[in-house]
Design a protein around this motif. Structure first.
Motif, mmCIF file in Angstrom:
data_model
loop_
_atom_site.group_PDB
_atom_site.id
_atom_site.type_symbol
_atom_site.label_atom_id
_atom_site.label_comp_id
_atom_site.label_asym_id
_atom_site.label_seq_id
_atom_site.Cartn_x
_atom_site.Cartn_y
_atom_site.Cartn_z
ATOM 1 N N THR A 165 24.906 -35.169 -84.883
ATOM 2 C CA THR A 165 23.853 -34.548 -84.077
ATOM 3 C C THR A 165 24.412 -33.730 -82.918
ATOM 4 O O THR A 165 23.643 -33.094 -82.192
ATOM 5 C CB THR A 165 22.884 -35.615 -83.537
ATOM 6 N N ALA A 169 20.284 -30.239 -85.700
ATOM 7 C CA ALA A 169 19.784 -29.824 -87.009
ATOM 8 C C ALA A 169 18.368 -29.266 -86.937
ATOM 9 O O ALA A 169 17.866 -28.718 -87.915
ATOM 10 C CB ALA A 169 19.828 -31.008 -87.977
ATOM 11 N N SER A 170 17.703 -29.413 -85.779
ATOM 12 C CA SER A 170 16.331 -28.933 -85.633
ATOM 13 C C SER A 170 16.061 -28.654 -84.164
ATOM 14 O O SER A 170 16.850 -29.015 -83.286
ATOM 15 C CB SER A 170 15.334 -29.977 -86.157
ATOM 16 N N GLU A 171 14.926 -28.031 -83.885
ATOM 17 C CA GLU A 171 14.549 -27.737 -82.503
ATOM 18 C C GLU A 171 14.283 -29.019 -81.716
ATOM 19 O O GLU A 171 14.419 -29.049 -80.494
ATOM 20 C CB GLU A 171 13.301 -26.842 -82.479
ATOM 21 N N GLU A 172 13.885 -30.082 -82.412
ATOM 22 C CA GLU A 172 13.570 -31.333 -81.724
ATOM 23 C C GLU A 172 14.822 -32.043 -81.225
ATOM 24 O O GLU A 172 14.780 -32.785 -80.249
ATOM 25 C CB GLU A 172 12.793 -32.273 -82.657
ATOM 26 N N TYR A 179 19.759 -39.586 -81.032
ATOM 27 C CA TYR A 179 18.688 -39.427 -82.013
ATOM 28 C C TYR A 179 18.096 -40.778 -82.398
ATOM 29 O O TYR A 179 16.977 -40.853 -82.929
ATOM 30 C CB TYR A 179 19.207 -38.672 -83.240
ATOM 31 N N ALA A 229 23.592 -25.096 -80.893
ATOM 32 C CA ALA A 229 23.533 -25.060 -82.356
ATOM 33 C C ALA A 229 24.442 -23.995 -82.954
ATOM 34 O O ALA A 229 24.553 -23.902 -84.181
ATOM 35 C CB ALA A 229 22.095 -24.826 -82.816
ATOM 36 N N PRO A 247 19.965 -36.788 -89.920
ATOM 37 C CA PRO A 247 19.078 -35.620 -90.015
ATOM 38 C C PRO A 247 19.557 -34.632 -91.071
ATOM 39 O O PRO A 247 20.756 -34.364 -91.197
ATOM 40 C CB PRO A 247 19.154 -35.011 -88.605
ATOM 41 N N ARG A 249 20.176 -31.124 -93.207
ATOM 42 C CA ARG A 249 20.728 -29.816 -92.852
ATOM 43 C C ARG A 249 20.056 -28.732 -93.690
ATOM 44 O O ARG A 249 19.703 -28.962 -94.845
ATOM 45 C CB ARG A 249 22.239 -29.794 -93.104
ATOM 46 N N PRO A 250 19.884 -27.544 -93.115
ATOM 47 C CA PRO A 250 19.232 -26.465 -93.872
ATOM 48 C C PRO A 250 20.102 -25.996 -95.032
ATOM 49 O O PRO A 250 21.334 -26.013 -94.948
ATOM 50 C CB PRO A 250 19.077 -25.356 -92.820
#
Length: 450
Positions: A165, A169-172, A179, A229, A247, A249-250
């Motif tokens: 992390t 991996a995200s905006e959150e 996490y 990021a 989390p 990953r795209p």
């Protein structure tokens, strides 16, 4: 070692590490693995870190990318003006618990996360012109270097030295906010709210600073976007197990590689001195516990003392090896036939030979203990250590206690349970990460670079 001409047809790769032992150690091991796959590798870091390149059998290039440093024991390393005071402030904050420590780190991060970006950009430009590498491999936390490579349009892969992390991996996901938390550490809702607000403010300020530097020095290059990021679009290597609950990953074409650990196949040197220490301790006690809280947190001699006292009172058949940093003299009164105290210890060499380890949840300690199959008690103080402690508990490979609420009884009970009951998931996950490691990571990275 001076840089050599490119060897064969392998790509020339410059591996850039910040001047911190906990970062240079795994990166240099990976550099050596890349060289064994046929790459022409150069290891670039602060002048004090040339020995890491020598042990990895790769060329060394001196490169300064930050004013901070840690050559093995943080409080004993020569620091820039004000850094010792900030280190002491951080250590004091860990006594007040998780949120206090994380808020202090967040405040410090806002002050020095992007030091001298123009100077770093200039140094990378000169280095690139002189060495003409095909690729760079850069520590994810070397933000000025990543930004410089982005602005110069140079090809690079990212190495994440901590919890995955660290690359949101995200905006959150917020850098500096765990996490997930281990069972023993549960901050209040108000504390978490304050931490998230502080982390979000640093995230926004850092992103604005990245954008300003990029606009000034590389207006034609794609904007860097969210600063924390920013990572390689080609490959991101995680020195971490591939736990299924991490989390996602795209699927954007980037290779996300979970290497499990960065432990070399063989340690340098004979290690005879430490074999003698182990033999002496085992002459008087049946089991041995290694207590090592990392290069910064070894300064928490109060916690180390409680661990020794707890072990003696609850597990009388066990001995201890204690890595005490610059507090070794302060703890010398605890030394005896059952306790060996030193300023530093060869942790990787001892793992697998001791019966258990107590560590702070730093990523190197976590992955090294896991790779060796050594049961661990995790005492998370700061940074990503809470996320790592959570994963260790969830995977059933370690146990956790809160160091800010530790007493001798809690320490002793936890150590007795750890020594008597091997964590249930340890064997499975140790086997899994053992099938990966630095050579496995290097082969995957070479596939991308080729």
């Amino acid at each position: 070692m001076e840089p050599s001409p490119p060897r064969g047809r392998g790509p020339r790769v410059v591996v850039i590490s910040p001047p911190f032992v906990s970062h240079a150690q795994p990166l240099s091991v990976l550099a050596g693995a890349l060289a064994r796959t046929g790459a022409d590798v150069l290891f670039a870091s602060g002048p004090d870190f040339e020995g890491f390149a020598q042990r990895a059998d790769v060329a060394f290039v001196p490169l300064t990318v930050t004013r901070n440093a840690n050559t093995g024991v943080a409080r004993s390393t020569r620091q820039a003006v004000g850094e010792r005071d900030r280190l002491d402030e951080f250590l004091d904050s860990t006594r007040r618990g998780a949120v206090s420590a994380l808020l202090t780190q967040c405040r410090h991060r806002g002050l020095d996360m992007l030091p001298d970006p123009e100077g770093t950009l200039a140094r990378i430009r000169v280095l690139d012109a002189r060495l003409a590498p095909d690729w760079y491999l850069v520590d994810q936390l070397s933000y000025p270097v990543t930004l410089a490579l982005h602005c110069l349009g140079l090809r690079y892969a990212s190495f994440c030295p901590g919890h995955p992390t660290y690359v949101p991996a995200s905006e959150e996901g917020l850098f500096g906010v765990p996490y997930a938390w281990p069972e023993a550490v549960r901050p209040t809702d108000d504390g978490l709210k304050e931490l998230r607000q502080a982390a979000r403010a640093v995230d926004a300020a850092f992103t604005r600073r990245f954008a300003e530097v990029a606009r000034r020095h590389a207006p034609a290059v794609r904007p860097p976007g969210r600063a924390f990021a920013l990572a390689s679009p080609h490959a991101v290597l995680f020195n971490y197990p591939d736990f299924p609950w991490l989390p996602g990953r795209p699927e954007n074409g980037t290779a996300f590689v979970y290497g499990g650990h960065c432990v070399p196949a063989h340690e340098s040197g004979s290690g005879k001195e430490w074999e003698d220490v182990l033999r002496r301790l085992k002459e008087t006690r049946r089991r041995v516990v290694l207590m090592a809280l990392g290069t910064f947190l070894s300064a928490r001699d109060d916690v180390l003392a409680l661990l020794v006292q707890g072990l003696r009172s609850h597990v009388p058949d066990a001995a201890a090896i204690v890595a005490a940093g610059d507090r070794a003299a302060a703890l010398s009164h605890l030394a005896g036939p059952d306790v060996h105290i030193d300023d530093s210890v060869p942790q990787r060499r001892l793992l697998g030979k001791v019966d258990a380890i107590v560590h702070h949840g730093g990523n190197n300690s976590f992955t090294e203990a896991l790779a060796s199959g050594t049961p661990a008690l995790v005492l998370p103080f700061s940074s990503d250590q809470f996320s790592i402690a959570h994963d260790a508990e969830r995977a059933g490979i370690a146990r956790c206690v809160d160091p800010s609420r530790l007493d001798g009884r809690t320490a002793g009970s936890a150590l007795r349970r750890l020594l008597d009951e091997t964590p249930p998931g340890l064997r499975q996950w140790s086997h899994r990460v053992g099938q990966r490691g630095p050579d496995w990571m290097a082969s995957r990275l070479m596939g991308v670079m080729s």
